[in-house]
Scaffold this motif. Structure first.
Motif, mmCIF file in Angstrom:
data_model
loop_
_atom_site.group_PDB
_atom_site.id
_atom_site.type_symbol
_atom_site.label_atom_id
_atom_site.label_comp_id
_atom_site.label_asym_id
_atom_site.label_seq_id
_atom_site.Cartn_x
_atom_site.Cartn_y
_atom_site.Cartn_z
ATOM 1 N N LYS A 127 -25.672 37.949 28.314
ATOM 2 C CA LYS A 127 -26.090 37.594 29.683
ATOM 3 C C LYS A 127 -27.512 37.008 29.689
ATOM 4 N N ASP A 128 -28.410 37.647 28.937
ATOM 5 C CA ASP A 128 -29.787 37.151 28.875
ATOM 6 C C ASP A 128 -29.833 35.745 28.296
ATOM 7 N N HIS A 129 -29.016 35.545 27.274
ATOM 8 C CA HIS A 129 -28.958 34.233 26.628
ATOM 9 C C HIS A 129 -28.604 33.141 27.648
ATOM 10 N N TYR A 130 -27.566 33.387 28.437
ATOM 11 C CA TYR A 130 -27.139 32.341 29.369
ATOM 12 C C TYR A 130 -28.016 32.248 30.609
ATOM 13 N N ASP A 131 -28.667 33.346 30.970
ATOM 14 C CA ASP A 131 -29.644 33.269 32.061
ATOM 15 C C ASP A 131 -30.812 32.368 31.666
ATOM 16 N N LEU A 132 -31.275 32.548 30.449
ATOM 17 C CA LEU A 132 -32.393 31.721 29.962
ATOM 18 C C LEU A 132 -31.983 30.259 29.822
ATOM 19 N N LEU A 133 -30.739 30.070 29.373
ATOM 20 C CA LEU A 133 -30.247 28.696 29.236
ATOM 21 C C LEU A 133 -30.161 28.011 30.605
ATOM 22 N N ASN A 134 -29.801 28.784 31.611
ATOM 23 C CA ASN A 134 -29.757 28.250 32.983
ATOM 24 C C ASN A 134 -31.159 27.883 33.469
ATOM 25 N N GLN A 135 -32.114 28.717 33.105
ATOM 26 C CA GLN A 135 -33.495 28.422 33.504
ATOM 27 C C GLN A 135 -33.988 27.153 32.811
ATOM 28 N N ALA A 136 -33.668 27.025 31.553
ATOM 29 C CA ALA A 136 -34.047 25.815 30.811
ATOM 30 C C ALA A 136 -33.409 24.581 31.446
ATOM 31 N N ASP A 137 -32.186 24.736 31.863
ATOM 32 C CA ASP A 137 -31.475 23.638 32.518
ATOM 33 C C ASP A 137 -32.172 23.234 33.818
ATOM 34 N N SER A 138 -32.621 24.237 34.548
ATOM 35 C CA SER A 138 -33.313 23.977 35.805
ATOM 36 C C SER A 138 -34.645 23.250 35.567
ATOM 37 N N ILE A 139 -35.337 23.654 34.510
ATOM 38 C CA ILE A 139 -36.611 22.990 34.156
ATOM 39 C C ILE A 139 -36.363 21.516 33.852
ATOM 40 N N LEU A 140 -35.350 21.271 33.023
ATOM 41 C CA LEU A 140 -35.033 19.885 32.653
ATOM 42 C C LEU A 140 -34.610 19.069 33.878
ATOM 43 N N HIS A 141 -33.882 19.713 34.770
ATOM 44 C CA HIS A 141 -33.424 19.066 35.986
ATOM 45 C C HIS A 141 -34.617 18.579 36.817
ATOM 46 N N ASN A 142 -35.612 19.452 36.978
ATOM 47 C CA ASN A 142 -36.801 19.071 37.749
ATOM 48 C C ASN A 142 -37.560 17.927 37.082
ATOM 49 N N GLU A 143 -37.681 18.025 35.778
ATOM 50 C CA GLU A 143 -38.429 16.992 35.044
ATOM 51 C C GLU A 143 -37.731 15.626 35.124
ATOM 52 N N THR B 5 -42.266 30.537 34.204
ATOM 53 C CA THR B 5 -43.504 29.772 34.358
ATOM 54 C C THR B 5 -43.242 28.276 34.226
ATOM 55 N N HIS B 6 -42.457 27.925 33.209
ATOM 56 C CA HIS B 6 -42.100 26.500 33.015
ATOM 57 C C HIS B 6 -41.363 25.949 34.239
ATOM 58 N N GLU B 7 -40.455 26.749 34.740
ATOM 59 C CA GLU B 7 -39.644 26.303 35.878
ATOM 60 C C GLU B 7 -40.536 26.074 37.101
ATOM 61 N N GLN B 8 -41.423 27.009 37.321
ATOM 62 C CA GLN B 8 -42.323 26.896 38.470
ATOM 63 C C GLN B 8 -43.226 25.674 38.330
ATOM 64 N N ASN B 9 -43.723 25.447 37.121
ATOM 65 C CA ASN B 9 -44.597 24.289 36.887
ATOM 66 C C ASN B 9 -43.859 22.968 37.145
ATOM 67 N N SER B 10 -42.642 22.894 36.655
ATOM 68 C CA SER B 10 -41.879 21.644 36.828
ATOM 69 C C SER B 10 -41.569 21.401 38.313
ATOM 70 N N TYR B 11 -41.284 22.492 39.008
ATOM 71 C CA TYR B 11 -40.973 22.388 40.443
ATOM 72 C C TYR B 11 -42.208 21.915 41.216
ATOM 73 N N THR B 12 -43.353 22.504 40.870
ATOM 74 C CA THR B 12 -44.610 22.139 41.542
ATOM 75 C C THR B 12 -44.961 20.677 41.268
#
Lengths: 208, 108
Positions: free
Chosen positions: B26-42, A21-28
């Motif tokens: 695996k779940d740990h690093y998948d989530l960390l990758n998602q967090a990284d992607s969020i920060l990247h967009n921001e 959800t966070h990822e989608q929000n930031s992308y949008t």
């Protein structure tokens, strides 16, 4: 045990949903603030997610390449800290530590390298055949450094020009067993002719 | 370090928070990758805000070709000398939001 396992699975799932959800929000938000961004990304074939992944790949590729390049370097430069054999150690005069030569890479050069080939030729010419006994000095890599008193090192280098001459020197003089062929004629003591010595052997029937 | 602003963002806090949850590797690093992607967009949003629109194309092209190049930061400072702080602040706020959600999940 099962509670713990399923508990972590549930947590993973719920966290995955939250993060998505966070990822989608930031992308949008990014595309809302910059509507022209999509066009720019399409024009240059840029994938925002791949920018980071590609940079990781570049780093990994550089590390692998560096490791491959380092292999011949490591193989070609054995550790200089290795102690030479005992006999060799005793027989040569080592230079003082402060005189060791460091090349630009910081490795210490073997002391044999510091003798330039021209200097060796000069010294051999001055010493004549006696200079040939020091076969180690002519070895370019300095491996034979410090083996001035050692015997033939043919076992080490093979029968090549690198092997120092044999100590008896017969081969160098061309004197092999049974091959004198009168080369020594004239050099021995000739002595006087028997007639000059006035030795008269008694003839048959003659009294002495 | 994989991108020129990584030293301003940092994922260590989130990594530690996720470690407390005790997830599979695996779940740990998948989530960390998602967090990284969020920060990247921001962070990219902040960068494009301070950068005039005419320069967006040039920057995105250079960023795609050389993600690690620190000259990007030097370039951005010409438009906003406080870009480092802005990136740090954005990253901090985003990480705070994620950490709050993590705490909620931990309590369950």
């Amino acid at each position: 045990m099962f509670d713990k396992f399923f508990g972590s699975t549930n947590k993973s799932e719920s966290l995955r949903n939250i993060f998505s959800t966070h990822e989608q929000n930031s992308y949008t938000k990014l595309h809302q603030n910059h509507p022209h961004l999509r066009e720019l990304l399409d024009r240059h074939n840029i994938d925002l997610k791949n920018i980071r992944k590609n940079s990781v790949k570049i780093g990994a590729a550089a590390a692998v390449l560096g490791a491959f390049l380092a292999i011949p370097f490591l193989l070609g430069h054995p550790n200089q800290d290795q102690q030479p054999p005992q006999g060799v150690e005793n027989s040569h005069t080592s230079p003082p530590p402060d005189a060791s030569v460091l090349n630009p890479e910081g490795r210490s050069q073997p002391s044999g390298i510091r003798i330039s080939p021209s200097a060796q030729i000069d010294s051999q010419g001055a010493q004549g055949s006696s200079g040939q006994k020091d076969g180690s000095g002519s070895f370019p890599g300095g491996v034979g450094d410090g083996s001035l008193e050692s015997k033939s090192q043919g076992h080490k280098y093979g029968r090549s020009y690198l092997a120092p001459p044999k100590e008896h020197g017969l081969h160098d003089l061309g004197l092999h067993k049974g091959e004198d062929k009168g080369k020594g004629a004239g050099k021995g003591h000739e002595g006087a002719h028997p007639e000059d010595l006035e030795i008269n052997h008694p003839e048959k029937g003659e009294e002495v | 370090m994989s991108v020129f602003y990584d030293h301003l963002v940092g994922l260590d806090e989130l990594h530690n928070e996720l470690a407390d949850v005790g997830l599979p590797f695996k779940d740990h690093y998948d989530l960390l990758n998602q967090a990284d992607s969020i920060l990247h967009n921001e962070v990219l949003n902040v960068i494009l805000i301070i950068l005039p629109v005419d320069y967006h194309e040039q920057f995105l092209k250079g960023f795609n070709e050389r993600p690690q190049d620190h000259q990007h930061l030097v370039y951005l400072r010409q438009f906003d000398p406080g870009i480092d702080t802005k990136i740090q602040e954005t990253a901090r706020k985003t990480k705070e939001k994620i950490k709050e959600d993590l705490k909620k999940v931990k309590k369950k």
